[in-house]
Every structure is written in C-alpha cells, then in structure tokens.
Design a protein around this motif. Structure first.
Motif, PDB file in Angstrom:
ATOM      1  N   PRO A 492       0.976  -1.380   0.185  1.00 13.99           N
ATOM      2  CA  PRO A 492       0.525  -0.130   0.077  1.00 13.99           C
ATOM      3  C   PRO A 492       0.818   1.431  -0.193  1.00 13.99           C
ATOM      4  O   PRO A 492       0.331   2.562  -0.517  1.00 13.99           O
ATOM      5  CB  PRO A 492      -0.701  -0.097   1.138  1.00 13.99           C
ATOM      6  N   ALA A 493       1.843   1.394   0.577  1.00 15.96           N
ATOM      7  CA  ALA A 493       2.994   2.394   0.732  1.00 15.96           C
ATOM      8  C   ALA A 493       3.252   2.825  -0.819  1.00 15.96           C
ATOM      9  O   ALA A 493       3.670   4.065  -0.813  1.00 15.96           O
ATOM     10  CB  ALA A 493       4.334   2.061   1.782  1.00 15.96           C
ATOM     11  N   PHE A 494       3.661   1.825  -1.013  1.00 16.84           N
ATOM     12  CA  PHE A 494       5.029   1.475  -2.325  1.00 16.84           C
ATOM     13  C   PHE A 494       4.062   2.085  -3.535  1.00 16.84           C
ATOM     14  O   PHE A 494       3.824   3.027  -4.160  1.00 16.84           O
ATOM     15  CB  PHE A 494       5.023   0.289  -2.673  1.00 16.84           C
ATOM     16  N   ARG A 495       2.185   1.723  -3.388  1.00 17.48           N
ATOM     17  CA  ARG A 495       1.507   2.513  -3.984  1.00 17.48           C
ATOM     18  C   ARG A 495       1.124   3.621  -4.193  1.00 17.48           C
ATOM     19  O   ARG A 495       0.589   4.428  -5.508  1.00 17.48           O
ATOM     20  CB  ARG A 495       0.424   1.112  -4.462  1.00 17.48           C
ATOM     21  N   TRP A 501       3.561  10.720  -6.449  1.00 14.01           N
ATOM     22  CA  TRP A 501       3.807  11.572  -7.727  1.00 14.01           C
ATOM     23  C   TRP A 501       4.143  10.949  -9.250  1.00 14.01           C
ATOM     24  O   TRP A 501       4.832  11.080  -9.695  1.00 14.01           O
ATOM     25  CB  TRP A 501       5.613  10.996  -7.233  1.00 14.01           C
ATOM     26  N   ALA A 502       2.782  10.592  -9.757  1.00 10.16           N
ATOM     27  CA  ALA A 502       2.769  10.208 -10.878  1.00 10.16           C
ATOM     28  C   ALA A 502       2.306  11.587 -11.974  1.00 10.16           C
ATOM     29  O   ALA A 502       2.121  12.403 -11.378  1.00 10.16           O
ATOM     30  CB  ALA A 502       1.388   9.627 -11.306  1.00 10.16           C
ATOM     31  N   PHE A 503       3.382  11.979 -12.371  1.00 12.43           N
ATOM     32  CA  PHE A 503       3.962  12.344 -14.066  1.00 12.43           C
ATOM     33  C   PHE A 503       4.629  13.723 -13.019  1.00 12.43           C
ATOM     34  O   PHE A 503       4.252  14.690 -13.400  1.00 12.43           O
ATOM     35  CB  PHE A 503       2.283  13.061 -14.596  1.00 12.43           C
ATOM     36  N   LYS A 504       5.175  12.994 -11.909  1.00 12.31           N
ATOM     37  CA  LYS A 504       5.803  14.805 -11.192  1.00 12.31           C
ATOM     38  C   LYS A 504       7.470  14.022 -11.397  1.00 12.31           C
ATOM     39  O   LYS A 504       7.987  13.086 -11.747  1.00 12.31           O
ATOM     40  CB  LYS A 504       5.477  15.306  -9.566  1.00 12.31           C
ATOM     41  N   HIS A 505       7.832  14.868 -10.358  1.00 12.66           N
ATOM     42  CA  HIS A 505       9.641  14.734 -10.710  1.00 12.66           C
ATOM     43  C   HIS A 505      10.053  14.722  -8.922  1.00 12.66           C
ATOM     44  O   HIS A 505      10.589  15.562  -8.335  1.00 12.66           O
ATOM     45  CB  HIS A 505      10.490  16.160 -10.756  1.00 12.66           C
ATOM     46  N   PRO A 506      10.444  13.240  -8.555  1.00 11.53           N
ATOM     47  CA  PRO A 506      10.340  13.440  -7.053  1.00 11.53           C
ATOM     48  C   PRO A 506      12.045  12.847  -6.984  1.00 11.53           C
ATOM     49  O   PRO A 506      12.428  12.177  -8.050  1.00 11.53           O
ATOM     50  CB  PRO A 506       9.488  11.089  -6.469  1.00 11.53           C
TER      51      PRO A 506
END
Length: 635
Positions: A492-495, A501-506
């Motif tokens: 759950p944490a990884f999801r 951060w989908a379509f962002k820059h972590p």
C-alpha cells in the motif's frame, strides 16, 4: 548506524516531510507539435516543432534551455572523449536551421548558443512565472545513426531497413525547485524531461509502416480497410491478430497507396517523451489490453487499447516474436493491477537493433531475442513505463530510481507470468551470478571499490552499473518488502508513492520520507546502510543454555546471538526441536541499538535438533559460519 539521517534534499513548501508533494509544489510543462520526415536515401530526419512552454514556477525566466541528444554522436562531444565505447562511428549531430519565438501570431528569430548537447536561448523578453507561457519554434535535421547508434538506429534486415527513432527532437530541459535549470550534458545516462501533450506527424515512403508512442489519429489515411478491420478484431481478442503478415511485406497491394509518401499522425497526453519506429519490413500483430477505455483525442468514441508487436520476418517463430504480444499484454495488465493503471492508449514492442531501450508507449528490443530472454527484456523495458515514465525521477542523477525500481517490479512479474514459466528472473540485471539474490549481492557489498546507490549515475563504473544500479537497487526493495515491512505494509505504501508522484519529479529524499511515513516505520537506518553505504548484515550464534525452574525440568532455553555487521536487518531465529516441531522468533532491528550481544529465551520444549539464524537464507550475510548450531541433547 542509528544516528539521525540527514537527507540530501531539505523539506520545504514544495516537498513535504511526509515525502509527498508540498502545498506549493510546482512543475513546468512543455506541449509539442512536431512534423518529421525520413529520407531513406540519405538516412536523414528533417523536423520542425512548435513547443508551448508553460512556466508554472514562481520565478521569471530570462532564458530557455533545450536538450540536443543527437550531438552525442559528434566527434567533439564530451561523451566522445569520456565514453569512447559508445562511439564506433559518428554524425554531425543536430543541425539547427532556425529558432523563432511566436509573438502575436508571427515568428521572430532569436539567437541561440549550443554547448555540447544543450542549446541556450536568451529570451527577448523575460517569461514571467505562475502560468505564463511562450511558443518556441525550432527547425532541424540530423543523420540517423546506423546500427551502432544504440538508442536510435537504422538496422538493415532482409526486407529493408528498420528505423528506431528516439531522442530525435530538441526537448525542453527541466527547470525545477532543486537546481533551476537542470542542464547536465547527455553522456549516455538517459533522461530528465518535462510532461505535456504531443501531436506528431511522421512522413515516410508509401510502403513503410509506422508505430509510435500514443494513438494513431489518422488510420483512414495510412491503413487499408483490411488493416483497419484486423485492428478492430484485435481490439476484441486476447490472442494476437496479425495486422500485417509476412505475405503482406511482399505485396504492394497491401498498402493504401503505391507511390509517393504517407504521413502518419499520433497523439499522446501526459507524457514526457515520444518515440517511433518505421520500416517496410514489419510484421505487425496486436491484441487487446483489458484496461478501461481512454477518450479519443478531441473527444468522440473511445479508442481501443492494444498490445502490439512489430518485427521483421527473421524474428518470427513460436518461441520468438510470435509470443511478443502475449508478453506485452501480460506486463501492462499485471503492472496496472499490481501498482498503478497504465495511462496511455497502446503499448508497442519493436524487434529491431536490440538496444533494450524504453520510451513511453513503445520499447526497442532485439529481433534476435527469443525464449526467456525475450520475455525478460520485454517485461523489463515495458516496466519502465512506470519508472521513470509515470513516476518521473531524474535518471541522469539517480539511476536506481529508474533501473532498480523497475527491476524490482519485473522480478515479481516473472513469478506471475504463466505460473512462473520464466521464473525466477535470472538475467544479468537480477541475481546475475547464481540466481540467488542474497548470495549474489555479497561480492558487491564487500567490494572496496563498489559505488553506493546514491552515487551520481555517470560516476558508476561500467563493471558495477548493472550490479549496483539494477540488482542492488531491486534487491533493496525486496528486502524492504519481504523482510523489513512485509507485503501488507510495503505494497500500500509503494502504491501510494506512485499515485502521489505520478507525472511529477520525486527525488530519493522524497521516496525515503514517503516510505517511512506511509509504512509507519523509521527506516533511516536502512536508507543509510543500503543506499548511502555498502553495509551488510552479519550475525552469529553463541551457544545454548538451559534454565530449569521446576523439578520436572520445565524451564527456558536461552540462545546467544551476536551482531558483527553494520546493516542490522531483522533476522529470524529458529529452534527445531527433536520431535520435528519448531519455534521462531524475529529479532527486530531495535534490539541492536545498545547491544552487540543478546540472549533470546524460548520455553523449553525438550531436546533440540538445531538452532539457526536466517534459516531460509534471505539475508545477504557474507559468512554463514556460526549461523547453525546442533547442541547436545539434554540428559
């Protein structure tokens, strides 16, 4: 080992202490309209583009930086000297014909400066932040590298040439809250790009087929009624349908036109890049992706979502590319269900030169690949759709967030496919020596010259690139999932990390903070030991003692355990009794905060057969001596 870990990137209003984007997080955007034409006689690509660049930052920008990846192939490039093995031949790189800025519907020429693989454009008027935009026009051409080109290539096969076109247009560099303009030169270590929408058109000879990132928007202009009918059949089929057959390659009547050129048009939303392939030699097959339909560009009836493969006739065969679409379909559907839904219309596997290279919606693999190798390379390259195409980390600086994360998810995909037909994953990217991760990682951890995972990408020696970036990066996540947190907390944490951060820059700091917060575990000791250092665990048993507390002999058994390593992973201690039963005790990381020796007590269950630390050999301990004891039976 338990000191407070200070992460490289500080908390701010842009990036929160929870590892999520902060309340003021911003990201710039680049939308592209591109026209390109391939000239097969000269292996030349001519192109022009209009880039709408939106400055969402709080800063006013006086300049714009673009990436010119094709300059990698110039003999005066930095990469030519730094990495000569990349360059068995050369081109003149990207030839920039003109650069203009659109003002009031008119184009105004602007000067530009090229430095290696970067182009700087000083704006005639500063571009304000918080949503202001500019439209930039660029015209260029370049010679397409031959088969030696790696990530972009022209490859001769029996029925013609295969063009693999990637890193082919001038692309906006990223301007972010960490460094401003991130202008690392392209030396071969992949990418860091902004997200946006793409409309691109590719003009090729009449007998070429083109596949690419996104959705084909003008099928009626480039496909015959037979091809369109077959695509419609594929959209309803879980088994591959041949769109273009080996017989079609030899038949001019299988094309819509038989002279001149055709222009293929594609659209893709919310992507950081596009790539395509073109050839007169393609067999083309497809099957449906069992995913929710996406809206068609511009509205209208949603288009089907397809798994596709294109390859030359030399690649066909029941254990070769005939199975490619089966592998594509599994990878996209499995990763979508397990981690995050695939966001784009199609997924294409190209059998060409064999670079093993990923782009959003399309991957470049080798037509000679077959059997387990074809499965593994297909799954791995498509897995990059999630890392770094959806979660847009900076590959040029932090390669493990790209290759390591992806190798981690595709190792589980190997277990899942067809009841483990190709499991476990044993290619060079994962457990490369024996196939046993805990055993294979030890030489990397104990090598004095091995880099850490936090080493900048271009400073990782080639001999350690796969072993550290891919294998250690993946195995660290497996330790986190299987040994430290357990799947019930890790998954759950990884999801949630992917969603946030989908379509962002972590950055790595964002990931470390996110997983600690979302999983509910202070993991600073693990980040320090596995990512910032090459530490390893080492435990030993120090004997067995009995403590009787009643005349009949009931009491406890005390097991001595010693820690000799710096990476204090949780370790399982197992006592196997003479009657075949066993008792397990997990020794947590915290047990070693103030001690190097422990006494672990068990209720006495009679004579002991064996005592073992890490009995299933999950931990990467260099020395297994002293991890199993066979004590004398009680009188």
């Amino acid at each position: 080992m338990f000191d407070t870990l200070v992460l490289p990137d500080a908390i701010s209003s842009y990036r929160s202490g929870s590892g999520r984007p902060g309340p003021d997080y911003w990201q710039n955007r680049a939308d592209y309209r591109i026209k390109a034409r391939i000239d097969p006689a000269h292996h030349r690509l001519d192109g022009s583009e209009a880039i709408t660049y939106i400055n969402n930052s709080p800063d006013t920008l006086g300049e714009i930086w673009l990436q010119l990846d094709q300059n990698l192939y110039r003999t005066d490039s930095r990469s030519w000297i730094a990495y000569p093995d990349w360059h068995p031949d050369h081109t003149d790189g990207a030839v920039i014909e003109r650069v203009t800025i659109e003002e009031n519907g008119k184009e105004k020429p602007v000067p530009f400066r090229i430095s290696d693989t970067r182009m700087q454009i000083v704006l005639p008027a500063p571009l304000a932040g918080k949503g202001h935009r500019i439209v930039l026009h660029v015209a260029w051409h370049h010679t397409i590298p031959g088969p030696w080109g790696g990530r972009t290539a022209v490859t001769p096969v029996h029925d013609g040439e295969i063009y693999e076109i990637a890193q082919w247009y001038p692309r906006l560099a990223v301007y972010d809250d960490l460094r401003g303009w991130d202008t690392l030169p392209y030396l071969g270590q992949e990418f860091y790009l902004e997200y946006g929408s793409f409309d691109y058109a590719v003009t090729v000879p009449w007998n070429y087929t083109v596949v690419g990132s996104g959705a084909l928007t003008n099928p009626q202009d480039v496909l015959t009624s037979t091809e369109r009918k077959r695509l419609a059949q594929a959209a309803q089929s879980d088994r591959r349908v041949l769109i273009r057959t080996a017989q079609d390659i030899d038949d001019p009547q299988s094309h819509l036109a038989r002279t001149g050129e055709k222009t293929w048009r594609f659209h893709m939303d919310n992507t950081r890049d596009v790539a395509f392939a073109a050839s007169p030699a393609f067999i083309w097959d497809a099957a449906r992706l069992n995913l929710p339909a996406l809206p068609a560009p511009g509205g209208g009836t949603p288009r089907p979502r397809l798994a596709m493969s294109v390859y030359p006739r030399e690649g066909a065969g029941p254990e070769a590319w005939d199975r490619s679409t089966e592998y594509v379909k599994h990878a996209i559907e499995y990763f979508s269900e397990q981690w995050y839904p695939y966001p784009w219309p199609n997924a294409v596997n190209l059998g060409g030169h064999g670079a093993g290279m990923e782009y959003p919606g399309i991957v470049f693999d080798g037509w000679k690949d077959r059997d387990d190798v074809l499965f593994w390379i297909t799954t791995h390259e498509l897995g990059h759709g999630w890392f770094p195409m959806i979660v847009g980390s900076n590959e040029r600086r932090h390669a493990f967030m790209d290759e390591g994360f992806n190798t981690f998810i595709d190792a589980y995909a190997s277990q899942h496919f067809n009841h483990g037909e190709f499991a476990p994953k044993k290619d060079a990217e994962f457990a490369p020596e024996t196939g046993d991760p805990a055993r294979d990682i030890v030489p990397v951890l104990t090598a004095g010259d091995a880099p850490t995972l936090m080493m900048p990408s271009e400073l990782v020696p080639e001999k350690y690139r796969h072993k550290v970036t891919y294998f250690k990066g993946a195995y660290g996540l497996m330790l986190l999932r299987e040994t430290i947190l357990g799947p019930e907390r890790f998954d759950p944490a990884f999801r949630a990390y992917i969603r946030s951060w989908a379509f962002k820059h972590p950055t790595p700091s964002d990931f470390f903070r996110f997983m600690s917060s979302a999983a509910g575990e202070d993991l600073g000791w693990f980040w320090r030991g596995w990512y910032f250092r090459n530490w390893w665990p080492q435990y030993r048993l120090e004997g067995v003692e009995r403590h009787d507390t009643a005349p009949e002999g009931a009491g406890t058994v005390s097991i001595g355990v010693k820690n000799e390593g710096k990476l204090v992973l949780p370790v399982l201690l197992r006592v196997v009794w003479q009657d075949g039963s066993h008792t397990d005790r997990q020794i947590p990381t915290e047990a070693w905060a103030l001690h190097t020796r422990l006494q672990i007590a068990f209720p006495d269950h009679g004579p002991i057969r064996t005592v073992a630390l890490d009995p299933d050999r999950h931990l990467p301990m260099p020395d297994r001596e002293g991890t199993v004891l066979t004590p004398a039976s009680r009188p």
